[in-house]
Structures are given as C-alpha cells and as structure tokens.
Design an enzyme around this catalytic site. Structure first.
Site, PDB file in Angstrom:
ATOM      1  N   CYS A   2       0.830  -1.208   0.000  1.00 43.43           N
ATOM      2  CA  CYS A   2       0.000   0.000   0.000  1.00 43.43           C
ATOM      3  C   CYS A   2       0.867   1.262   0.000  1.00 43.43           C
ATOM      4  O   CYS A   2       2.022   1.221   0.413  1.00 43.43           O
ATOM      5  CB  CYS A   2      -0.866   0.041   1.242  1.00 43.43           C
ATOM      6  SG  CYS A   2      -1.717  -1.485   1.583  1.00 43.43           S
ATOM      7  N   ARG A  27       3.819   1.143  -6.866  1.00 43.98           N
ATOM      8  CA  ARG A  27       3.850   0.134  -5.814  1.00 43.98           C
ATOM      9  C   ARG A  27       2.751  -0.904  -5.990  1.00 43.98           C
ATOM     10  O   ARG A  27       2.752  -1.939  -5.325  1.00 43.98           O
ATOM     11  CB  ARG A  27       3.674   0.801  -4.442  1.00 43.98           C
ATOM     12  CG  ARG A  27       4.837   1.680  -4.031  1.00 43.98           C
ATOM     13  CD  ARG A  27       4.447   2.591  -2.890  1.00 43.98           C
ATOM     14  NE  ARG A  27       4.232   1.884  -1.646  1.00 43.98           N
ATOM     15  CZ  ARG A  27       5.168   1.682  -0.721  1.00 43.98           C
ATOM     16  NH1 ARG A  27       6.372   2.133  -0.921  1.00 43.98           N
ATOM     17  NH2 ARG A  27       4.901   1.036   0.376  1.00 43.98           N
ATOM     18  N   TRP A  74      -3.381  -2.225  -1.356  1.00 44.30           N
ATOM     19  CA  TRP A  74      -3.126  -3.504  -2.038  1.00 44.30           C
ATOM     20  C   TRP A  74      -3.652  -4.548  -1.085  1.00 44.30           C
ATOM     21  O   TRP A  74      -3.070  -4.793  -0.031  1.00 44.30           O
ATOM     22  CB  TRP A  74      -1.628  -3.673  -2.294  1.00 44.30           C
ATOM     23  CG  TRP A  74      -1.368  -4.639  -3.389  1.00 44.30           C
ATOM     24  CD1 TRP A  74      -1.531  -4.431  -4.717  1.00 44.30           C
ATOM     25  CD2 TRP A  74      -0.908  -5.980  -3.256  1.00 44.30           C
ATOM     26  NE1 TRP A  74      -1.203  -5.549  -5.412  1.00 44.30           N
ATOM     27  CE2 TRP A  74      -0.831  -6.519  -4.551  1.00 44.30           C
ATOM     28  CE3 TRP A  74      -0.572  -6.792  -2.170  1.00 44.30           C
ATOM     29  CZ2 TRP A  74      -0.421  -7.827  -4.791  1.00 44.30           C
ATOM     30  CZ3 TRP A  74      -0.169  -8.078  -2.409  1.00 44.30           C
ATOM     31  CH2 TRP A  74      -0.090  -8.587  -3.708  1.00 44.30           C
ATOM     32  N   ASN A 100      -0.670   0.807   6.351  1.00 41.26           N
ATOM     33  CA  ASN A 100       0.056  -0.091   5.465  1.00 41.26           C
ATOM     34  C   ASN A 100       0.656  -1.171   6.362  1.00 41.26           C
ATOM     35  O   ASN A 100       1.246  -0.843   7.382  1.00 41.26           O
ATOM     36  CB  ASN A 100       1.160   0.722   4.768  1.00 41.26           C
ATOM     37  CG  ASN A 100       2.026  -0.128   3.871  1.00 41.26           C
ATOM     38  OD1 ASN A 100       1.738  -1.282   3.640  1.00 41.26           O
ATOM     39  ND2 ASN A 100       3.088   0.464   3.367  1.00 41.26           N
ATOM     40  N   GLY A 101       0.472  -2.456   6.030  1.00 39.97           N
ATOM     41  CA  GLY A 101       1.027  -3.529   6.861  1.00 39.97           C
ATOM     42  C   GLY A 101      -0.057  -4.480   7.315  1.00 39.97           C
ATOM     43  O   GLY A 101      -1.135  -4.530   6.723  1.00 39.97           O
ATOM     44  N   GLU A 484      15.002 -23.388 -10.319  1.00 39.45           N
ATOM     45  CA  GLU A 484      14.599 -21.988 -10.154  1.00 39.45           C
ATOM     46  C   GLU A 484      15.793 -21.057 -10.429  1.00 39.45           C
ATOM     47  O   GLU A 484      15.668 -20.038 -11.105  1.00 39.45           O
ATOM     48  CB  GLU A 484      14.033 -21.781  -8.740  1.00 39.45           C
ATOM     49  CG  GLU A 484      13.756 -20.342  -8.358  1.00 39.45           C
ATOM     50  CD  GLU A 484      12.833 -19.601  -9.311  1.00 39.45           C
ATOM     51  OE1 GLU A 484      12.182 -20.225 -10.154  1.00 39.45           O
ATOM     52  OE2 GLU A 484      12.797 -18.356  -9.227  1.00 39.45           O
ATOM     53  N   LYS A 488      16.165 -18.179 -13.419  1.00 42.37           N
ATOM     54  CA  LYS A 488      16.462 -16.770 -13.142  1.00 42.37           C
ATOM     55  C   LYS A 488      17.588 -16.271 -14.058  1.00 42.37           C
ATOM     56  O   LYS A 488      17.519 -15.191 -14.631  1.00 42.37           O
ATOM     57  CB  LYS A 488      16.853 -16.629 -11.669  1.00 42.37           C
ATOM     58  CG  LYS A 488      16.366 -15.477 -10.950  1.00 42.37           C
ATOM     59  CD  LYS A 488      14.912 -15.451 -10.499  1.00 42.37           C
ATOM     60  CE  LYS A 488      13.871 -15.969 -11.427  1.00 42.37           C
ATOM     61  NZ  LYS A 488      12.569 -16.187 -10.885  1.00 42.37           N
ATOM     62  N   GLU A 491      16.272 -15.978 -17.718  1.00 40.06           N
ATOM     63  CA  GLU A 491      15.299 -14.944 -18.072  1.00 40.06           C
ATOM     64  C   GLU A 491      15.843 -13.525 -17.980  1.00 40.06           C
ATOM     65  O   GLU A 491      15.411 -12.667 -18.735  1.00 40.06           O
ATOM     66  CB  GLU A 491      13.986 -15.098 -17.300  1.00 40.06           C
ATOM     67  CG  GLU A 491      14.030 -14.783 -15.835  1.00 40.06           C
ATOM     68  CD  GLU A 491      12.625 -14.831 -15.191  1.00 40.06           C
ATOM     69  OE1 GLU A 491      12.565 -15.109 -14.000  1.00 40.06           O
ATOM     70  OE2 GLU A 491      11.617 -14.563 -15.867  1.00 40.06           O
ATOM     71  N   HIS A 507      24.263 -39.510 -17.434  1.00 42.10           N
ATOM     72  CA  HIS A 507      23.365 -40.153 -18.396  1.00 42.10           C
ATOM     73  C   HIS A 507      23.187 -39.296 -19.642  1.00 42.10           C
ATOM     74  O   HIS A 507      22.226 -39.483 -20.388  1.00 42.10           O
ATOM     75  CB  HIS A 507      22.022 -40.454 -17.730  1.00 42.10           C
ATOM     76  CG  HIS A 507      22.146 -41.391 -16.580  1.00 42.10           C
ATOM     77  ND1 HIS A 507      22.403 -42.737 -16.743  1.00 42.10           N
ATOM     78  CD2 HIS A 507      22.120 -41.173 -15.243  1.00 42.10           C
ATOM     79  CE1 HIS A 507      22.508 -43.318 -15.548  1.00 42.10           C
ATOM     80  NE2 HIS A 507      22.349 -42.378 -14.621  1.00 42.10           N
ATOM     81  N   LYS A 606       5.053  -9.786 -17.032  1.00 38.24           N
ATOM     82  CA  LYS A 606       4.939 -10.121 -15.608  1.00 38.24           C
ATOM     83  C   LYS A 606       3.795 -11.110 -15.381  1.00 38.24           C
ATOM     84  O   LYS A 606       3.916 -12.044 -14.627  1.00 38.24           O
ATOM     85  CB  LYS A 606       4.720  -8.846 -14.795  1.00 38.24           C
ATOM     86  CG  LYS A 606       4.602  -9.083 -13.297  1.00 38.24           C
ATOM     87  CD  LYS A 606       5.901  -9.614 -12.712  1.00 38.24           C
ATOM     88  CE  LYS A 606       5.809 -10.023 -11.266  1.00 38.24           C
ATOM     89  NZ  LYS A 606       6.899 -10.926 -10.867  1.00 38.24           N
TER      90      LYS A 606
HETATM   91  O1  M6R Z   1       1.907 -15.026 -11.629  1.00 35.81           O
HETATM   92  P1  M6R Z   1       2.355 -16.441 -11.685  1.00 35.81           P
HETATM   93  O2  M6R Z   1       3.059 -16.867 -10.428  1.00 35.81           O
HETATM   94  O3  M6R Z   1       1.244 -17.387 -12.016  1.00 35.81           O
HETATM   95  O4  M6R Z   1       3.397 -16.499 -12.845  1.00 35.81           O
HETATM   96  C1  M6R Z   1       3.961 -17.702 -13.255  1.00 35.81           C
HETATM   97  C2  M6R Z   1       5.146 -17.476 -14.141  1.00 35.81           C
HETATM   98  O5  M6R Z   1       4.771 -16.802 -15.300  1.00 35.81           O
HETATM   99  C3  M6R Z   1       6.254 -16.693 -13.429  1.00 35.81           C
HETATM  100  O6  M6R Z   1       6.645 -17.315 -12.257  1.00 35.81           O
HETATM  101  C4  M6R Z   1       7.484 -16.546 -14.349  1.00 35.81           C
HETATM  102  O7  M6R Z   1       8.060 -17.792 -14.548  1.00 35.81           O
HETATM  103  C5  M6R Z   1       8.481 -15.561 -13.749  1.00 35.81           C
HETATM  104  N1  M6R Z   1       8.829 -14.566 -14.714  1.00 35.81           N
HETATM  105  C6  M6R Z   1       9.738 -16.181 -13.303  1.00 35.81           C
HETATM  106  O8  M6R Z   1      10.622 -15.282 -12.757  1.00 35.81           O
END
Ligand code: M6R
Length: 611
Positions: A2, A27, A74, A100-101, A484, A488, A491, A507, A606
């Site tokens: 928020c 935000r 939010w 906020n919080g 994961e 990162k 991407e 393998h 996003k």
């Molecule tokens: O909003 P979501 O968690 O459903 O999104 C899923 C993926 O699109 C998201 O985690 C994507 O892989 C990220 N960009 C990874 O950093």
C-alpha cells in the site's frame, strides 16, 4: 504494498494527496481513498479501482480542508472494494486512519471492541486501529497519548497515519517494519510511505525508524520513540532522481524485491505461525484429519517460478505427510487426463493469480469436483476468486518480471501447509513443528546476512558473466532449487543454462562439459553431500569451473572447487531457500554485467494472461 500520503499546511489538501498517491502508483494497488479535515469534521472519499475513479468521485464533492491523509490499498485482508479501502473512520467519524502492513492480533482486539458496541464496516484489520484509537480518545486521553496506548496494543507491521476531530491540524504517524517518511516544507509538511511522493514538494525528510511516532502540524514536526521520549535528528537531504526513489534507492525493482525478503519471511511467519497452539493459522481452510485421510492424491499445478515452488512443496508433502503428490506445469496439466475427483486436492500456485494456464487448470479441476486450494499473492485476483480456498503468501506487489520474493514466500507457504497437514495426520509432533519454527524464525536474519555479503555474488558475476553454458546441479531439494536458479539466469541474463539432478549428469549432459563450462553446484543437503561432491569431481575432471553453494563450516568442497558461496547453517528444509537467495543475487549481477533490461527482460511479461 500500500501507499500512504499526508499533508498539512495552507493549501487545499485533496489535490496534493491525489498527486502524491499518483507518485506511488508503481507500488501496485487495487483501491484508493483520501480523508480531509476542515474544522467541521473529517470527510472521506474512497473507491475501488485506479486513481482516476477516485479523482472522478472527488470531483463531484466539495472536499475542502488543508489537512488530510491518503492511501492506495493492495488488499491483504478482505477483497478490493470501496468499503475495504482506506481511510477508515471510527464509529462517529472522530478519527480517520490509513494503514500499510498487517495487524496480527486484530481479531482479538476487534472482539473486544465489538463487545463495547463498536460497529465494523469493513473486513480489514486496519479498521480496528480507528476504533481502538477512538476508544482511548473517548476515555479522555489526548490524541498523542491515545496513539501510544493504541500502539501498545497492536502487534504486527504498520505504517499508520491518523487525524482526529478533537485535535484538528495535526497528523500523527507511526511506523514498525513498514516505511514512512516525513517531508519538511515551509509552513506545510508532508508524509508518505516513499520518497517519490514528496520530491515535487521537498527534498528534506525524516525517515521514521521502527517504533517511532511523528506528530506533524503545518509548522512543526516532532518525533518520539517508543518510550514516548522526543527524538532529535538532522533532516536528510534526498539527492535521488524520481526514478531511483521509486526503487527505494536501488537500481532495479528486482534487487529491491530481493532485499525485501527478510521482512516478508518475518511477516509471513508472524502472520501464519501460532506458536502457542503449535500449528499454522489456516484462516478457515479446512484441511482436517478427516478431509486429508479421504484424499487419494494431491496435484500441485503452476507455471514458471511458481511451479518450482510447487515442486518444493511436493517434495515436502511426500516426505513428511506421506501423501502422493503430482506436480505439473499448468500448460501440460490442462491437456492431460489428470485423475480428478472429489478425493483429489489441487493446489494451484500463482503470484499474480491471473496466469491463464493456471486459471484453466483450476477450472478443469473444479469441473471434475476436485477441491482447489490456491496459493496466491494478489488478493481479489481471478485465481483467488475462483478457488475453493486461498492461502495468501503476503509478499506485497512484485514489480520485476523475474519473480524472487514471491518464490520464497510461495515455498514457505507450501512448507507451512505441509506442516499443518502433517500435524493433522499425526505425522509430525508439536515438538518437531517447534523445531521447524525455530529454523523459520532464523531465516530473516540469515537472509539479511546473505544480502550483506552480496559482494561475493557480484565478484563471481564479473568473473563468469562471459560463460556460454551454465549448469546448475544438486540433489533432492537442491535440484529443485537449481531449476529456479537456472530459470532466473536465463530470463534476465539471457544466458544458456540448464538445471540437472547431479546424479543424472552421467546419463547424457556430462557430454556438454568442456573447459570453462560453469557448473554451480548446490550442497545444502547433508544426507546427499558426498554423492553431489562426487558429481562435482566428475565435472571438474572434464574441465568445468565450479561454484559450490554450501553451508558455513564446510571445508571439504573448498578443496575441490574454484569458488564457494557460503550460506548460514540451516536445516535440509530451509537451506535450499537460502541458497536460492544467493543465486538470485548471482543472476542479478550477471545480468547487470551484461547490460540487459533486468526488470523487463525481452519477450517476457509479468503476468501471462494468454495461453
Ligand atoms: O503469476 P504467476 O506466479 O502465475 O506467474 C507464473 C510465471 O509466469 C512466473 O513465475 C514466471 O516464470 C516468472 N517470470 C519467473 O521469474
């Protein structure tokens, strides 16, 4: 998270508040509101939706007054709606509050206030603050003392701004674990949760410290500590540009969000863990012994980073609860023939709550009468609305496309749900749960330690940024976190990288290892340590350069590899999440080294709301 603004001075407050809120839009928010005091009373206008909806509403009122507070919400407690928006008024409108919080103990206080005859209009924890403050004012305390008494009662995290009819011309603000800044003008003063909202008015500010209270009038700013003693501090002159200020002084939202993790883990822990009862607060989610015993299986369905968190959850649930769990990416799940019926629990994980594939997986599950539990960050999102139950991860808005803090909060949320299920099923004792809680409660400090030593990842990023191929390897949970970590790097740095179960290398993929190939090996799982170390030796023998991520005190790995990143000693369950923070930092610094668009990487969005 928020946004909060406040103004007291000689100008009309409403336009200044609305402009301030606009500066905090980055935000993220789902509703907004302002309260203005004009000597005759406090007038509130609030609206669900974007600021333009609020502006429109304000334009149809005569909201005059030179003191006011404003808020962009939010949602965390209660869906986005007009009534849940801030400011909240006390019963007879004597007090207005923006918050906020999260107020952890609001239920208990609310019950006491209900018994005294207070009527609650919203589902929020924040409204409790308005009524509690009003209660102290009605007992005859002055505004400041009432605020202190109210703060003594509430637990949790907050940035608060309050105005009251009894003392017009004064805004009182308080902070604990949520940012709050007071800006000094000439015959007028400002408040905001972040510097960008102030920069057009002043660059001279006080950053409130945790536990501090600010009493702000047009002419004066007084700061007090938690013990009610006045604090004297020099003004801080802000040199940041508006862009830098939005990112809290960080270069990118991604690194800002990485640094938010200690606070988020702490808030999630405080909100969810009931140490007295020795259980997780499930807030109405029915995962009782009877329900769980009837389950034939669980599916965990998600995309991208959320899927990796899901894999972590699956591993824990199978190991601890002994329930069969299938984890699947949503885009596959929806076109398969999953075995779904009323004895199936489908857990969908999504930060945004809007990912098209995950939403469709949820709908398929519901059509087949499976029960759907959503683990979501965004309150009021489609997935949150359509699921049978929702477990919010409370990570606050994530702006950077690369998900960091949401992953940590998703994984921890799954771990919490797993513990609750194990306790219900009698597969975990209260004692074992309390030991896990000790590890969880150490995490904020441990993540902070890792963040303080980020010069290590920065230096390694410089050394290895030109690598052509990167392999992340590990076993057990380390393997899942490797996936994961690899995502990162791909991407945001556009570097080719793969994650492999360390034992699977021989393998096939080991054929790819040649001189200078970078291998990042996770060694947090003590039971699998020797095995992974052997795999490291195999890739070393073929020319790879190896960074080992291992626990403090490990002297063995150092003898074998080029570089080591040490994480604090932790348990098998938590250590991989700490390791993941180091790989978030590594990916960030590699991307910075390569000059990519870190917050908005090419080809990515996003929230992926299309198939
Ligand atoms: O909003 P979501 O968690 O459903 O999104 C899923 C993926 O699109 C998201 O985690 C994507 O892989 C990220 N960009 C990874 O950093």
């Amino acid at each position: 998270m928020c946004g909060i603004v406040g103004y007291v001075g000689k100008q009309q407050a409403a336009p200044i508040l609305l402009d301030g809120l606009a500066k905090l839009e980055y935000r993220g928010y789902d509703s907004a509101g302002i309260a203005v005091e004009n000597g005759e009373g406090i007038h509130v206008v609030k609206a669900q939706g974007k600021l333009m909806v609020l502006r429109e509403k304000v334009s149809h009122t005569t909201l005059s007054g030179t003191i006011g507070i404003g808020h962009t919400r939010w949602a965390t407690h209660g869906a986005p709606s007009d009534v849940n928006s801030h400011p909240h008024l006390s019963g007879d409108g004597a007090v207005a509050v923006v918050h906020n919080g999260i107020i952890e103990n609001y239920q208990q206080i609310k019950e006491e206030l209900l018994a005294k005859g207070y009527v609650f209009h919203s589902e929020t924890d924040s409204e409790t603050v308005a009524h509690l403050l009003d209660d102290f004012l009605k007992q005859g305390y002055d505004f400041l003392e009432s605020v202190f008494l109210m703060l003594d009662r509430i637990e949790g995290a907050y940035a608060l701004e309050m105005i009251c009819r009894q003392e017009p011309g004064t805004i009182i603000a308080a902070r604990k674990n949520c940012p709050l800044v007071v800006g000094k003008g000439e015959g007028e003063n400002y408040l905001a949760s972040d510097v960008p909202a102030l920069l057009h008015h002043t660059r001279d500010v006080y950053f409130l410290e945790d536990g501090e209270v600010a009493v702000v009038t047009a002419q004066q700013i007084h700061l007090f500590n938690h013990d009610r003693q006045e604090v004297h501090r020099d003004l801080f002159h802000v040199e940041w540009s508006v862009d830098a200020a939005e990112k809290g002084g960080y270069d990118h939202f991604m690194i800002k969000e990485i640094h938010e993790q200690p606070r988020i883990v702490e808030e999630l822990f405080n909100h969810r863990v009931d140490l007295e009862k020795g259980d997780i607060r499930m807030e109405g989610i029915e995962l009782t012994k009877e329900t769980l015993e009837k389950l034939s299986r669980i599916y965990v369905v998600a995309c991208g980073t959320a899927y990796h968190a899901g894999l972590y959850g699956k591993y824990l649930m199978e190991k601890i609860c002994r329930i069969p769990v299938v984890a699947d990416v949503a885009s596959e799940f929806r076109y398969k023939a999953p075995i779904l019926d009323e004895h199936t629990l489908v857990i969908v994980v999504s930060q945004s709550g809007e990912t098209a594939d995950t939403l469709e997986a949820l709908r398929i599950a519901k059509r087949h009468h499976a029960r759907v539990l959503a683990i979501v960050n965004t309150v009021g999102s489609s997935i949150a609305r359509e699921a049978d139950d929702v477990f919010y991860i409370l990570a606050g808005p994530e702006i950077s496309v690369a998900s960091t803090k949401a992953f940590t909060a998703q994984a921890l949320s799954l771990a919490m749900i797993c513990c609750h299920m194990a306790l219900e099923l009698g597969r975990m004792t209260k004692e074992e749960f309390r030991t896990i809680c000790q590890d969880w409660s150490a995490m904020p400090r441990q993540i902070s330690e890792l963040l303080k030593q980020s010069a290590i990842e920065e230096a390694l990023a410089k050394k290895y940024a030109q690598s052509k191929n990167v392999f992340y390897i590990g076993r057990g949970l380390d393997y899942l976190v490797s996936m994961e970590s690899s995502l990162k790097l791909k991407e945001i740095a556009y570097l080719h990288s793969e994650a492999y179960a360390a034992g699977e290398l021989k393998h096939g993929p080991i054929a790819m290892i040649e001189d200078e190939t970078l291998v990042i090996a996770m060694l947090t799982q003590k039971a699998l340590y020797e095995k992974t170390l052997s795999n490291i030796k195999e890739v070393k023998a073929r020319g790879a350069k190896v960074i080992a991520i291992t626990m403090a005190g490990d002297t063995e790995a150092k003898k074998t590899v080029e570089d080591v990143i040490e994480i604090p000693q932790s348990s098998w369950m938590m250590a991989p999440l700490l390791a993941n923070v180091t790989t978030q930092l590594f990916a960030y610094y590699v991307a910075r080294e390569l000059g990519t668009d870190i917050d908005q990487p090419r080809n990515l969005a996003k929230s992926v709301t299309v198939e």
